[in-house]
Design an enzyme around this catalytic site. Structure first.
Site, short mmCIF file in Angstrom:
data_model
loop_
_atom_site.label_atom_id
_atom_site.label_comp_id
_atom_site.label_asym_id
_atom_site.label_seq_id
_atom_site.Cartn_x
_atom_site.Cartn_y
_atom_site.Cartn_z
N HIS A 154 -17.27 73.69 -75.42
CA HIS A 154 -16.77 72.47 -74.81
C HIS A 154 -15.42 72.88 -74.26
O HIS A 154 -14.84 72.63 -73.12
CB HIS A 154 -16.20 71.35 -75.68
N SER A 193 -22.64 75.70 -80.96
CA SER A 193 -23.22 74.09 -80.95
C SER A 193 -22.43 73.49 -82.10
O SER A 193 -22.43 73.85 -83.12
CB SER A 193 -24.61 74.27 -81.29
N ARG A 246 -24.13 71.23 -83.94
CA ARG A 246 -25.13 71.41 -84.76
C ARG A 246 -25.12 72.54 -85.65
O ARG A 246 -25.84 72.63 -86.84
CB ARG A 246 -26.59 70.98 -84.17
N TYR A 249 -16.83 66.82 -81.83
CA TYR A 249 -16.91 67.73 -82.77
C TYR A 249 -16.79 69.21 -81.95
O TYR A 249 -17.88 70.04 -82.04
CB TYR A 249 -18.29 67.91 -83.62
#
Ligand code: PAF
Length: 280
Positions: A37, A185, A187, A32
């Site tokens: 990243h 994030s 999340r 995800y």
């Protein structure tokens, strides 16, 4: 770019590259992927001939009441993102490929995991250290890339690599934030519109700590109290921890007389988010 799911396939690629004297960078992820990243993959691309991104939602690092099942996944989107950034190989194993029947060896760490997320998530770092060690053994990279948002994880992995004589350079990369300050994030996707707004309290609190430290405040209690007061004024926020620790040992300090990490974990509704700032 290739996508493989077995250890044997990764080894085959890496063997060929090493025969050609190519350096290998590894970016371990749980998928995800977002620009946080992306910054790790870009750095790995700059510093190595070949870049491997692992995408594996590691069951071992989730506690029984945590979000393993609901953790967001989108391999097609991740693959397009990695390809765009010039990765050479994605390793996307099934849990059975990483943890075969009878798996019973673990990498555990003491001191550095006693505070912060280690305290709130007791099995977490054992899972992280075990899976990262396995990824290091599978990919045998020259360098591996981790984000500073998970500052304790970065310190733990550096320490593990040193303790266990892993011949791998651990490269830390700065937090990437949304324009309004929220740390990127996977999340964040759990947040409702209202919660997304409330989540700004994390970066505000960290900014407050940074300002106080830059203005010469050395008393950790004073900084922590000011941060807690700010966060507690946000109705949707519930503090897990607000702490200032030694950057290397991750143990709490009272006075800022060495390089420190000010780290927070806050629930916004049911979503637990983290943020931090280095100082000193
Ligand atoms: O930071 C993460 O995404 C994970 O903890 C890691 C390092 C990929 C290990 O599963």
């Amino acid at each position: 770019m290739k996508i493989v799911s077995t250890v044997a396939e990764v080894r085959e690629y890496v063997k060929t590259w090493k025969k050609q004297n190519k350096s290998v960078g590894l970016v371990p992820t749980m998928g995800y992927l977002h620009e946080g990243h992306g910054s790790l993959i870009t750095k790995a691309r700059e510093q190595n001939d070949k870049v491997v991104v692992s995408i594996f939602v590691n069951p071992m690092q989730f506690g029984p009441k945590e979000d393993l099942e609901s953790y967001p996944r989108d391999l097609d989107k991740d693959a397009a993102f990695c390809e765009e950034l010039g990765a050479d190989l994605i390793f996307h194993p099934e849990p059975e490929e990483m943890y075969h029947k009878g798996f019973s060896s673990f990498v555990d760490m003491t001191v550095l995991t006693e505070e912060l997320c280690g305290l709130s998530r007791p099995v977490h770092f054992r899972g992280v250290c075990t899976v990262v060690s396995k990824l290091f053994n599978i990919v045998t990279p020259d360098r591996a890339y981790f984000g500073e948002k998970d500052a304790q994880q970065l310190a733990v992995i550096r320490h593990m690599a040193d303790d266990l004589n892993m011949d791998i350079e651990i490269v830390g990369c700065p937090i990437i934030r949304e324009e309004d300050g929220l740390a990127k994030s996977s999340r964040n996707t759990y947040l409702s519109k209202e919660e997304r707004q409330a989540a700004l309290i994390l970066s505000k609190a960290v900014r407050l700590a940074k300002e106080m430290m830059e203005n010469g405040e050395k008393d950790c209690l004073k900084i922590i109290s000011a941060m807690k007061e700010l966060i507690e004024a946000e109705p949707l926020a519930r503090i897990d921890y607000v702490k200032i620790v030694d950057q290397l040992t991750m143990q709490q300090v009272e006075i800022i007389d060495r390089p420190v990490l000010c780290a927070i974990a806050v629930y916004i509704g049911k979503t637990r988010l983290i943020d931090n700032v280095y100082a000193g």
